[in-house]
Enzyme design. Structure first.
Site, PDB file in Angstrom:
ATOM      1  N   ASP A  19       1.672   1.891  -6.659  1.00  8.53           N
ATOM      2  CA  ASP A  19       1.396   0.823  -5.697  1.00  8.53           C
ATOM      3  C   ASP A  19       2.504  -0.213  -5.587  1.00  8.53           C
ATOM      4  O   ASP A  19       2.578  -0.916  -4.574  1.00  8.53           O
ATOM      5  CB  ASP A  19       0.056   0.151  -6.024  1.00  8.53           C
ATOM      6  CG  ASP A  19      -1.129   1.031  -5.615  1.00  8.53           C
ATOM      7  OD1 ASP A  19      -0.933   1.965  -4.824  1.00  8.53           O
ATOM      8  OD2 ASP A  19      -2.256   0.774  -6.083  1.00  8.53           O
ATOM      9  N   TYR A  57      -8.208  -0.353  -1.919  1.00  7.75           N
ATOM     10  CA  TYR A  57      -8.441  -1.132  -3.135  1.00  7.75           C
ATOM     11  C   TYR A  57      -7.912  -2.548  -3.026  1.00  7.75           C
ATOM     12  O   TYR A  57      -6.828  -2.779  -2.498  1.00  7.75           O
ATOM     13  CB  TYR A  57      -7.735  -0.465  -4.327  1.00  7.75           C
ATOM     14  CG  TYR A  57      -8.689   0.245  -5.255  1.00  7.75           C
ATOM     15  CD1 TYR A  57      -9.461  -0.481  -6.156  1.00  7.75           C
ATOM     16  CD2 TYR A  57      -8.830   1.621  -5.241  1.00  7.75           C
ATOM     17  CE1 TYR A  57     -10.344   0.161  -7.016  1.00  7.75           C
ATOM     18  CE2 TYR A  57      -9.715   2.277  -6.082  1.00  7.75           C
ATOM     19  CZ  TYR A  57     -10.471   1.537  -6.979  1.00  7.75           C
ATOM     20  OH  TYR A  57     -11.342   2.163  -7.804  1.00  7.75           O
TER      21      TYR A  57
END
Lengths: 717, 717
Positions: free
Chosen positions: B329, B417
């Protein structure tokens, strides 16, 4: 089976109907002051009291060591809960007393004012020490000539000496017989300090016969300097500048009063309902915790009963003055009777509600602990859930819910240590259990003033001149009688297992998946956490979600600590509940305390590990989860003269208990004050132009999307 | 040595003097909007831009993928810190760009408006995806005939289709050559919901060539029902009754304004001072965190620089549509540029101060993230330290300090998320780092509507009809350049070791003691936590406390999670930083990101594990601690349609850093409101007489001992 239960319930109801019950009380309410007095009256009537007076002290042939609620049978409580108007439950007390040097276990019926059970305990182990006998034992040295002589030889002044009691433990003495009931006494020097634990008078250990309140062994073995008073004081009134930072105030108000309802000992808050009890041995007791399910339109039970069932605090110094320090803070000292009054605005925030507690002293008199509990809503600024979605055609969506929880707090101070016990309830269904360790470290005096002088193991850390803080552990065992939406539950271990992809069906070579195993008997559920990637849950195998998942609650362990003592060492023999982090037993009213019933000088014959050896069935039964968390403690200078709180804990978290996120539709409070524009810090560019300080609102605040309409807010359960 | 440093510093100072520097900026301040624009101008001048336009999209031959502060040399920053008026530091930017299908690594000097370094990256791996190219890739299917056909065949309406990009990873393709720069695209159905992730259009996977913005592979492999919209929505405005509990409001004010001072990006609060930076790749960056020592009358440095250096989120499904989901990420998506605007009174409490952040888009234009940070004092009702002493002759003493901390928060939303990143500073010297996981689970569509229908592994949990939430992990690596009271530090592992007493010198048979080991080289410090009872600390071996303990800071790990993928699996080869929880390296300005510099489609050739193989010396050096925490995630129905926050983290805690408890003399706020009498719940006896509700003060409040005099309160640092 259903017929049997029915018959039994009729029997219970009939058999209770003629009794006088306290209708105002919840069946799990702790004994009231007047009930404790009534217990005293009933017991004293059956066991006539005589007093022996010596020159230094006096003691009775009857002493009370534990007076607590004799918990009604679970099925009876549950029946009462569903029909509180019709089901009446007797109020009974469980009493541990000493009478003519024997240990009595009595059950007193308060309704009939009678003793319904009287047993003499014949095995090893003694009941909880009373404060009174500990005070008497601590006072003995003050008039004990050899001790006065020892103090004089050290050049110390008796007026600054205080003594303290320490449990003796058991180290193989009287292997074939009974040990006398004893306690050790060591002393401290309080000249120029209130922090007695940091000024130990090293080398002197006394043993007191508790049944006769008499020093039976006296040793003055070594002489080392008493650590100096300088730097030991923790009272603010005694501090001199420079002072530390002044922390900022927060003036908070809950404009509508507390967000919870307290009816006696029963609390309703948000979607939770539960009962807060008190027990002189274990402290706070959470019972009948249930959470309201908006989809099923009912409260669903999670935890029938939860509390700290035992603690074990062994110190790691084998020398004469320390080896025996292997404390059981519940079974020896009484974690509940060690509760201290909480200080408003310091121990608990502004919005706390306080509750008192009562225990019985040695003579059976009720003693009040004011503000023993506090209960408050915790606004810690946590986020309950959120999502920002920027992948939509119609623009960004942002939804955020702030979190609030409800905390029930009690602090138990057992000698030098203060234990902060928190039970935190979250609207999302989690119960977080926290324990904070603060207070003062146990130290011993040594001749050394610098680490460089230490040539051999001193069994601890040198925190100040002449001051060693001994290495030690804390193990807390939690009794968790989970009733996941009903009594019949199973314990399931879910292992995460690596799978190899060897058939070239995927570019991946591996992944993990889960395998679930239900423990069939007790020994299958004895587990240590942290060794393998696993999840642990109590499930209700009889209830499934719509898509077929077993409903459950997960134990999310907070520590994987296991004991480092050898298994043949006496303290470890007495505390085998620490050998595993997890144990599961079938519910049995008599199995309440992981360390056993009579823990003082116990020999490991009666405890959770022994009960479990029966290897009873636990699948689809009314089961109890016992969870041990531990701390290994290597002290540091930051913990001198008083310890910043060290925190641990665990979480019980719903796992497929709900069909969906239970706080999806939770309603955020309408801001009761005008929501001020958010304060935004200036960009460097802006700072070149104007000097903005936080506190002054600036204009570039984002549009706040109010996502709740007033009509929606009107809909409350 | 001192001479060398001096010479160097003169050189630096001289060489900088003619430069134009931004005197208002801290050397670690993130690039400002105008600085980003200046970078754009300078780079575009050197690399002339052309635009290719197709029928569906247009793209430039020059794209910006990372524009961040080129961190000045540490010694220069420290020199500046001690003499900010005289030491000037050049402002430089580090740029990762694509130019004519090559990856450029540029260093731009903003003072001289020049490119001081220009390199073409020749190895594997590509820079962070820009949002712009992801948007373009996501839009391609909308006009792609085979896709439109596939949607039609499924009976779906194109107007409700949205697509999303997913990194391709690397799975051994083009073993000997270069892979084209690619991204995968999958799509979702948003009819009647904003929660796209819960309505996957299963079976269709596209591959987009990012340098040409063109679909190069199209697969429509299987067809399964799109999970229904019902129950997926999380917006409050779309919910229908019954609603969940309304949580109570708290109207709080800090009467004297925020307790901290924000000067640009520098924060002073209580005894802490630190700098909060922002980086488009890693998000929040804490620098130069120092704590004031009232005994030494100075700030002492703790953390030179700390941030999330990389994340690894592998999903555990080997099938065609999921196997590649092995996200990084930070290095792929940019944890900083994924930061979202925080919502006042929901993401952060009432007393928060907000701060914006800026990053460069694909064209090098600055983009503002409003309210990217919030900073607030957390009044959670915790106890900083306490003790009740009842063992004194003169009566009970009680001292309690409530705890307050300062939290710096950023939320990064990477697709489904939301990661809540908290850095919490405590007056006791602890830095607690928290990460909260919320948002929406990644799901895949399946034909199954009930668990009973599942006969083989579906690689996840059935959360709703046709909806599997895939098993996955989250690993976060924190870069922690601790400077414990100076740069030269060592990493010390303290093992707790059982000792047997076999010589009958003690009634005890065992105890534990500690053995300390200093890691001499990198490989000695590669460690997993939780396997053995150990403590981990960074110490300064050159500074000792008065009694001779090495001063240090302890890492208190929060999770012992290690990867479950096999070590020969491609994702694991790319993320070997997860193999150990702890790594220690010598400080090296170029080693910033545990997953390597160019992470997208990387092949494991450049990362923390590789750097560490050099096995450099780390004893008494300027060292960096890299700590990986992990979560194995088995989804549950409670996480549908949006996840209650799941929290993890760790603590950096002083260990013999201070001579004594640094908050011993911390000053509690004078209550700014009249301290109302504590509300005490009624005893059962009282309840018989009057019906007391919480909120109404009752008379039996304890005397509150005010332990701070006004004179004492006047003494502030």
């Amino acid at each position: 089976m259903a017929l049997l239960v029915l018959i039994f319930s009729i029997f219970i109801t009939l058999s209770l109907s003629p009794m006088i019950t306290s209708q105002k009380l919840h069946p799990l309410d702790p004994l009231t002051m007047s009930e404790i007095t009534l217990v005293q009256t009933i017991v004293k009537k059956a066991y006539p009291t005589t007093t022996t007076t010596t020159t230094t002290t006096s003691h009775n042939n009857l002493t009370f060591h534990y007076v607590g609620l004799d918990e009604p049978e679970k099925r009876t409580v549950l029946k009462w809960q569903s029909r509180p108007k019709t089901v009446r439950i007797p109020r009974r007390a469980l009493v541990h007393a000493r009478y003519n040097k024997q240990t009595l276990e009595l059950i007193v019926d308060l309704s009939t004012r009678s003793l319904v059970s009287q047993q003499v305990h014949v095995g090893h182990g003694y009941p909880v020490y009373s404060f009174d006998e500990q005070t008497k034992a601590s006072d003995l040295p003050m008039s004990y000539k050899p001790f006065i002589e020892s103090i004089k030889k050290r050049g110390l002044n008796m007026s600054h000496v205080v003594c303290s009691t320490l449990s003796v433990g058991w180290f193989g003495e009287d292997e074939k017989g009974m040990s006398p009931r004893e306690i050790k006494v060591q002393c401290f020097y309080t000249e120029k300090t209130t922090n007695l634990y940091l000024r130990p008078i090293e080398g002197i250990t006394m043993v007191v016969d508790l049944d006769n309140i008499k020093i039976v062994d006296y040793q003055d073995r070594i002489r080392v300097p008493v650590p100096k008073a300088e730097g030991t004081e923790y009272q603010m009134s005694k501090q001199r500048p420079p002072f530390g930072p002044r922390l900022s105030a927060v003036a908070s108000e809950s404009p509508n009063g507390p967000g919870f309802k307290l009816d006696g000992h029963t609390i309703k808050w948000a979607n939770w309902g539960f009962h807060v009890g008190f027990d002189s041995r274990v402290g706070p007791v959470i019972s009948l915790a249930s959470i309201y399910d908006i989809e099923k339109h009912k409260y669903r039970r999670v935890l029938y009963r939860g509390y700290v069932s035992e603690m074990f605090v062994p110190y790691m110094d084998p020398t004469e003055e320390v080896y025996f320090r292997t404390y059981f803070d519940c079974g020896e000292d009484g974690f509940g009777q060690s509760a201290v009054s909480l200080e408003p605005l310091a121990d608990c925030p502004h919005n706390a509600v306080f509750m008192d507690a009562y225990y019985a002293d040695e003579n059976g008199n009720p003693v009040q602990i004011s503000n023993a509990f506090c209960i408050f809503e915790q606004h810690a600024g946590h986020i309950m859930w959120r999502h920002t979605e920027s992948g939509l055609h119609e623009g960004e969506v942002r939804e955020v819910r702030q979190d609030v929880s409800l905390v029930v707090r009690m602090v138990s101070t057992v000698g030098n240590y203060d234990y902060i016990n928190d039970w935190e309830f979250k609207p999302s269904g989690s119960i977080k259990v926290g324990v904070g360790l603060t207070g003062v470290l146990a130290t011993k005096g040594v001749p050394h003033t610098h680490v460089d002088q230490i040539k051999e193991d001193l069994y601890g850390a040198l925190l100040a001149e002449n001051t060693i803080a001994t290495h030690h552990d804390h193990f807390l065992n939690y009794y968790l009688d989970l009733d996941v939406d009903g009594q019949e539950n199973s314990f399931v271990k879910t292992d995460l297992v690596t799978k190899r992809v060897s058939d070239h069906s995927s570019p991946r070579k591996s992944y993990w998946t889960i395998t679930k195993k239900t423990a069939k008997t007790e020994l299958e559920a004895r587990l240590n956490v942290g060794l393998r990637p696993s999840e642990f849950a109590v499930v209700n195998p009889n209830i499934k979600t719509k898509v077929g998942n077993e409903i459950g609650y997960r134990l999310m362990p907070g520590s994987a600590t296991i004991p480092l003592l050898t298994s043949d060492d006496y303290p470890q023999i007495r505390a085998p509940f620490t050998n595993y982090n997890i144990w599961v037993t079938p519910y049995n009213k008599s199995e309440k305390w992981a360390g056993g019933k009579f823990v003082s000088q116990s020999r490991g014959e009666d405890n959770l590990a022994i009960w479990s050896l029966r290897n009873r069935k636990i699948e689809n039964k009314d089961i109890v989860l016992w969870y041990t968390i531990g701390f290994h403690h290597v002290p540091t200078q930051e913990e001198y003269p008083v310890m910043p709180t060290l925190t641990g804990g665990f979480e019980l978290r719903p796992t497929n208990f709900f069909e969906r996120n239970p706080v999806l539709k939770s309603q955020q409070p309408a801001p009761s004050v005008e929501p001020s524009s958010p304060v935004t810090a200036a960009t460097p560019e802006e700072r070149n132009v104007r000097d903005i300080e936080p506190g002054s609102p600036v204009s570039n605040s984002p549009d706040v999307t109010v996502s709740v309409t007033n009509e929606q807010l009107a809909h409350i359960i």
